[in-house]
Structure formats: structure tokens, C-alpha cells
Design an enzyme around this catalytic site. Structure first.
Site, PDB file in Angstrom:
ATOM      1  N   TYR A   1      -2.078  -2.124  10.280  1.00  0.00           N
ATOM      2  CA  TYR A   1      -2.259  -2.329   8.836  1.00  0.00           C
ATOM      3  C   TYR A   1      -1.054  -1.783   8.061  1.00  0.00           C
ATOM      4  O   TYR A   1      -0.487  -2.464   7.196  1.00  0.00           O
ATOM      5  CB  TYR A   1      -3.544  -1.642   8.370  1.00  0.00           C
ATOM      6  CG  TYR A   1      -3.707  -1.641   6.866  1.00  0.00           C
ATOM      7  CD1 TYR A   1      -4.079  -2.799   6.186  1.00  0.00           C
ATOM      8  CD2 TYR A   1      -3.461  -0.485   6.112  1.00  0.00           C
ATOM      9  CE1 TYR A   1      -4.209  -2.813   4.808  1.00  0.00           C
ATOM     10  CE2 TYR A   1      -3.588  -0.490   4.731  1.00  0.00           C
ATOM     11  CZ  TYR A   1      -3.970  -1.648   4.083  1.00  0.00           C
ATOM     12  OH  TYR A   1      -4.084  -1.663   2.716  1.00  0.00           O
TER      13      TYR A   1
ATOM     14  N   SER B   1       0.861  -1.189   0.000  1.00  0.00           N
ATOM     15  CA  SER B   1       0.000   0.000   0.000  1.00  0.00           C
ATOM     16  C   SER B   1       0.889   1.228   0.000  1.00  0.00           C
ATOM     17  O   SER B   1       1.935   1.242   0.670  1.00  0.00           O
ATOM     18  CB  SER B   1      -0.881   0.006   1.248  1.00  0.00           C
ATOM     19  OG  SER B   1      -1.499   1.275   1.374  1.00  0.00           O
TER      20      SER B   1
HETATM   21  N1  LIG Z   1      -8.702   0.078  -1.282  1.00  0.00           N
HETATM   22  C1  LIG Z   1      -7.620   0.760  -0.978  1.00  0.00           C
HETATM   23  O1  LIG Z   1      -7.670   1.985  -0.765  1.00  0.00           O
HETATM   24  C2  LIG Z   1      -6.281   0.082  -0.869  1.00  0.00           C
HETATM   25  C3  LIG Z   1      -5.134   0.886  -0.829  1.00  0.00           C
HETATM   26  C4  LIG Z   1      -3.879   0.270  -0.728  1.00  0.00           C
HETATM   27  C5  LIG Z   1      -3.787  -1.108  -0.706  1.00  0.00           C
HETATM   28  N2  LIG Z   1      -4.916  -1.871  -0.756  1.00  0.00           N
HETATM   29  C6  LIG Z   1      -4.744  -3.323  -0.727  1.00  0.00           C
HETATM   30  O2  LIG Z   1      -5.354  -3.898  -1.870  1.00  0.00           O
HETATM   31  C7  LIG Z   1      -5.881  -5.180  -1.543  1.00  0.00           C
HETATM   32  C8  LIG Z   1      -7.367  -5.221  -1.883  1.00  0.00           C
HETATM   33  O3  LIG Z   1      -8.014  -4.172  -1.200  1.00  0.00           O
HETATM   34  P1  LIG Z   1      -9.596  -3.966  -1.271  1.00  0.00           P
HETATM   35  O4  LIG Z   1      -9.843  -2.528  -1.053  1.00  0.00           O
HETATM   36  O5  LIG Z   1     -10.162  -4.653  -2.453  1.00  0.00           O
HETATM   37  O6  LIG Z   1     -10.005  -4.771   0.071  1.00  0.00           O
HETATM   38  P2  LIG Z   1     -11.358  -5.578   0.374  1.00  0.00           P
HETATM   39  O7  LIG Z   1     -11.437  -5.655   1.868  1.00  0.00           O
HETATM   40  O8  LIG Z   1     -12.486  -4.957  -0.389  1.00  0.00           O
HETATM   41  O9  LIG Z   1     -11.083  -7.022  -0.269  1.00  0.00           O
HETATM   42  C9  LIG Z   1     -10.224  -7.949   0.353  1.00  0.00           C
HETATM   43  C10 LIG Z   1     -10.648  -9.344  -0.052  1.00  0.00           C
HETATM   44  O10 LIG Z   1      -9.838 -10.276   0.686  1.00  0.00           O
HETATM   45  C11 LIG Z   1     -10.674 -11.281   1.248  1.00  0.00           C
HETATM   46  N3  LIG Z   1     -10.033 -11.803   2.462  1.00  0.00           N
HETATM   47  C12 LIG Z   1      -9.859 -11.183   3.648  1.00  0.00           C
HETATM   48  N4  LIG Z   1      -9.236 -11.995   4.517  1.00  0.00           N
HETATM   49  C13 LIG Z   1      -9.004 -13.173   3.857  1.00  0.00           C
HETATM   50  C14 LIG Z   1      -8.405 -14.407   4.232  1.00  0.00           C
HETATM   51  N5  LIG Z   1      -7.942 -14.625   5.478  1.00  0.00           N
HETATM   52  N6  LIG Z   1      -8.324 -15.390   3.306  1.00  0.00           N
HETATM   53  C15 LIG Z   1      -8.821 -15.199   2.059  1.00  0.00           C
HETATM   54  N7  LIG Z   1      -9.417 -14.054   1.651  1.00  0.00           N
HETATM   55  C16 LIG Z   1      -9.511 -13.055   2.552  1.00  0.00           C
HETATM   56  C17 LIG Z   1     -11.997 -10.586   1.514  1.00  0.00           C
HETATM   57  O11 LIG Z   1     -13.066 -11.511   1.620  1.00  0.00           O
HETATM   58  C18 LIG Z   1     -12.099  -9.671   0.293  1.00  0.00           C
HETATM   59  O12 LIG Z   1     -12.703 -10.345  -0.799  1.00  0.00           O
HETATM   60  C19 LIG Z   1      -5.560  -5.402  -0.074  1.00  0.00           C
HETATM   61  O13 LIG Z   1      -4.356  -6.111   0.043  1.00  0.00           O
HETATM   62  C20 LIG Z   1      -5.385  -3.994   0.468  1.00  0.00           C
HETATM   63  O14 LIG Z   1      -4.559  -3.967   1.604  1.00  0.00           O
HETATM   64  C21 LIG Z   1      -6.156  -1.306  -0.839  1.00  0.00           C
END
Ligand SMILES: NC(=O)c1ccc[n+]([C@@H]2O[C@H](COP(=O)([O-])OP(=O)(O)OC[C@H]3O[C@@H](n4cnc5c(N)ncnc54)[C@H](O)[C@@H]3O)[C@@H](O)[C@H]2O)c1
Length: 254
Positions: free
Chosen positions: A160, A147
């Protein structure tokens, strides 16, 4: 749909949010995609949509913190698609499995442990299960998801942010260990992305507030990230490993 690719790409956390967008893009690129997620119902729905559009995809229920479930995911992938060519370590405690956005002293011990058990240890465990199959073929591509906040710091949710910082070092170390086996390991660091399926006013406002930090001043969407993941899985990046690519509209420049 572009030309057929050999083998499959496992995308963890692909039932929702940004991971679902990666699945869309990779199917369009011609990959067979494993939609691996805690939420099987949503993964199944996603796969129905991908296959209805003519793609090859498989839904697998997995908790990436559980070794036996990871082993079952790898078995199901090999049984259905034959080989594993790529892995996108996207699943994390973030929004669907929510986290507290609290000051550092207020984070509960259990939540700290869950964060590291899933985001860091889970990523390692999935790599441990997948790398031997890639090594057998002398070729494989791993894309980890960090991130932008881990690179610039953040004044809340230290558990996080630290877990995502660990992913950058993890990427470099694994890349050095497995390069000679033909396995490339890179990382994408997304900026604040409007990934919620049904965002409320507060969420939209929060994502909008990030715009002022950007050289490219607009809200970031999941589709903005898919090209970077597609590139790291493609032969175009075959001589690139251990790198973190920041995709955030120019908030953090390094
Ligand atoms: N949205 C943002 O602003 C942002 C910014 C930087 C990084 N990220 C990273 O991008 C990735 C996706 O983010 P997002 O916004 O789509 O998050 P989200 O929470 O919408 O999706 C995460 C997915 O992971 C699944 N998940 C959670 N724990 C799990 C486990 N133990 N085993 C299997 N699946 C599991 C959830 O069911 C979900 O489908 C993440 O790694 C997040 O840290 C997101």
C-alpha cells in the site's frame, strides 16, 4: 450552495469514506459530481442524498482497473453533464476493499498485484480516458490521492505504502506531460483519517494513537481533507501543478 461551475468532476471511490466527503464538498462548491465506485448501491444512495439537498450528481458503477468500465463512466459523464472539468483519483484498496497490514515478507503476491492494479494502474487508466476531454477544452484539473505514510514510511503494508509513493511521482510526470494542454495535476496526501462509517473500538483506538505525532493534536476527519481538494479544483490553484499537499495536522512536514 455556491455559484454553478462549468462541467463535472468525477470522484472515484466516492460512495464511502473520504471520497463521499469530497462529493459533499464539491456539490456545495457548485460542481456537478459523478460518484464513481465499485459499490453501485452505496453510490446511488449517496447521489440520492446529494440531489435531495439540491445538488447535481450522478452515480456510476466502475472498477477503475477495467478499461471498458472506465470508458462507460466517461461516456455517462459526458452524456449527463457535457464536459469533464475535474477528476479526483480517490478510489483505492484501503478499507472498504481491505488490505493486510502485514510485514513485507508476508504480503501475498495476489494482494500486491491487486494493490498496484487498482491504486496505480487504475489511476493511470482513468487519467488516460479523461485527459483527452480536458485537453479538448484546453482546461482541466486532476487531483490524485497519495498518503502521508508514503512520505514518512511505515513499518507494515509495504504494498500500500509503495503504491501511494508511486502516486507522487505519477503526479509530477503527468503534470509535466499535460501542462501545455491546460491540464493541472496535483496531489493530496492525507494523514491517518477516521474514514470508517461505523468504526469499531480498535479502529478508533488506532486513529487516536496517531494523534501524538501531530503538531495539531487531534483525530483527523474526512472534512479536514475536503478544502485541499476543493482548492486544487478551483481557479485559485490555476498556476500550481505537480505538487503534493500534505494534510495531516503537521505530522509530516516537507
Ligand atoms: N483513511 C485514511 O487514513 C487514509 C490516509 C491516507 C490516504 N488515504 C487515501 O484516501 C483515499 C480514500 O480513503 P478511505 O479511507 O475513504 O478508503 P475507503 O476504503 O473507505 O474508500 C475507498 C473507496 O474506493 C472504492 N474502491 C475500491 N476499489 C475500487 C475500484 N477498483 N474501482 C472503483 N472504486 C473502488 C471503495 O468501494 C470505496 O468506496 C484512498 O486513496 C486512501 O488510500 C486514506
Amino acid at each position: 450552495m455556491s455559484s454553478e461551475k462549468p462541467g463535472a468532476v468525477i470522484v472515484t471511490g466516492a460512495a464511502h469514506g473520504i471520497g463521499a466527503e469530497y462529493a459533499d464538498r464539491l456539490v456545495r462548491d457548485g460542481w456537478s459530481v459523478v460518484v464513481a465506485d465499485l459499490d453501485y448501491e452505496a453510490a446511488h444512495k449517496k447521489v440520492q442524498q446529494l440531489t435531495a439537498d439540491g445538488g447535481r450528481a450522478l452515480a456510476v458503477r466502475v472498477d477503475i482497473s477495467k478499461e471498458d468500465e472506465i470508458a462507460a463512466m466517461v461516456d455517462a459523464t459526458l452524456k449527463t453533464f457535457g464536459t469533464i472539468a475535474g477528476l479526483v483519483n480517490n478510489a483505492a484498496v484501503f478499507s472498504v476493499v481491505p488490505m493486510s497490514r502485514a510485514p513485507f515478507g508476508d504480503i501475498e503476491l495476489d494482494e500486491w498485484d491487486l494493490m498496484f492494479r487498482v491504486n496505480v494502474r487504475g489511476t493511470w487508466q482513468v487519467c488516460k480516458a479523461v485527459v483527452p476531454h480536458m485537453a479538448e477544452n484546453g482546461y482541466g484539473k486532476i487531483v490524485n490521492i497519495s498518503s502521508g505514510t508514503a512520505l514518512k514510511g511505515s513499518a507494515s503494508r509495504i504494498h500500500y505504502v509503495s503504491s501511494k509513493g508511486a502516486i507522487v511521482s505519477f503526479t509530477k510526470t503527468l503534470a509535466k506531460e499535460v501542462g501545455a494542454k491546460g491540464v493541472r495535476v496535483n496531489c493530496v496526501a492525507p494523514g491517518s483519517t477516521l474514514s470508517e462509517e461505523d468504526p469499531d473500538e480498535k479502529t478508533i483506538e488506532y486513529r487516536q494513537s496517531r494523534v501524538t505525532d501531530r503538531a495539531l493534536p487531534r483525530v483527523q476527519l474526512p472534512a479536514d481533507l475536503a478544502g485541499a481538494v476543493s482548492f486544487f479544483l478551483s481557479p485559485d490553484s490555476d498556476f500550481i501543478t505537480g505538487q503534493t499537499l500534505v494534510v495531516d495536522g503537521g505530522t509530516h512536514m516537507h
